[in-house]
Design a protein around this motif. Structure first.
Motif, mmCIF file in Angstrom:
data_model
loop_
_atom_site.group_PDB
_atom_site.id
_atom_site.type_symbol
_atom_site.label_atom_id
_atom_site.label_comp_id
_atom_site.label_asym_id
_atom_site.label_seq_id
_atom_site.Cartn_x
_atom_site.Cartn_y
_atom_site.Cartn_z
ATOM 1 N N VAL A 1 0.853 -1.194 0.000
ATOM 2 C CA VAL A 1 0.000 0.000 0.000
ATOM 3 C C VAL A 1 0.888 1.243 0.000
ATOM 4 O O VAL A 1 0.674 2.173 -0.775
ATOM 5 C CB VAL A 1 -0.968 0.011 1.209
ATOM 6 N N GLU A 2 1.912 1.242 0.854
ATOM 7 C CA GLU A 2 2.817 2.392 0.915
ATOM 8 C C GLU A 2 3.538 2.608 -0.417
ATOM 9 O O GLU A 2 3.653 3.737 -0.892
ATOM 10 C CB GLU A 2 3.836 2.184 2.033
ATOM 11 N N LYS A 3 4.016 1.528 -1.039
ATOM 12 C CA LYS A 3 4.740 1.646 -2.306
ATOM 13 C C LYS A 3 3.847 2.128 -3.436
ATOM 14 O O LYS A 3 4.305 2.828 -4.320
ATOM 15 C CB LYS A 3 5.359 0.298 -2.705
ATOM 16 N N THR A 4 2.588 1.728 -3.415
ATOM 17 C CA THR A 4 1.714 2.050 -4.543
ATOM 18 C C THR A 4 0.900 3.333 -4.367
ATOM 19 O O THR A 4 0.688 4.053 -5.349
ATOM 20 C CB THR A 4 0.760 0.883 -4.866
ATOM 21 N N ILE A 5 0.432 3.621 -3.142
ATOM 22 C CA ILE A 5 -0.390 4.831 -2.982
ATOM 23 C C ILE A 5 0.067 5.741 -1.846
ATOM 24 O O ILE A 5 -0.555 6.768 -1.620
ATOM 25 C CB ILE A 5 -1.896 4.500 -2.858
#
Length: 112
Positions: free
Chosen positions: A89-93
């Motif tokens: 989640v952190e890497k993508t959004i």
């Protein structure tokens, strides 16, 4: 699963997708594909020795809940899979979304 040629071939065919993830001893399936050769990876602490003995070309990391090497992301036991999900989640959004998600599910997000 590790003997299933169709699954191994499918993973290899899709080796260039954005992320390939593994939780716990599912890493052994990735080990069978050869995609982790020369790369860092982790698994459940009880499977680390099996990984080291059977896949000597994988750089086994015993510390850390989530390890990323190129597009391959591996995690330790089942709860480490939640850490991996929050990491994605952190890497993508973004970090804010990851922190909000962790708070919502009442989970302390740590990668180490």
């Amino acid at each position: 699963m590790i003997k299933n040629k169709k699954i191994k071939d499918w993973i290899i065919k899709h080796k260039n997708i954005e992320y390939i993830c593994s939780v716990c001893s599912g890493l052994i399936i990735l080990g069978e594909t050869g995609l982790l050769n020369g790369k860092k990876a982790t698994t459940h602490h009880l499977a680390l020795k099996v990984l080291q003995e059977n896949y000597p070309d994988i750089q086994v990391v015993s510390e850390g809940k989530v390890i990323q090497d190129s597009n391959l992301i591996t995690s330790g036991g089942v709860s480490s899979g939640i850490n991996m999900g929050l990491y994605l989640v952190e890497k993508t959004i973004g970090k804010t979304a990851s922190e909000r998600t962790a708070t919502t599910i009442e989970f302390e997000y740590t990668l180490h």
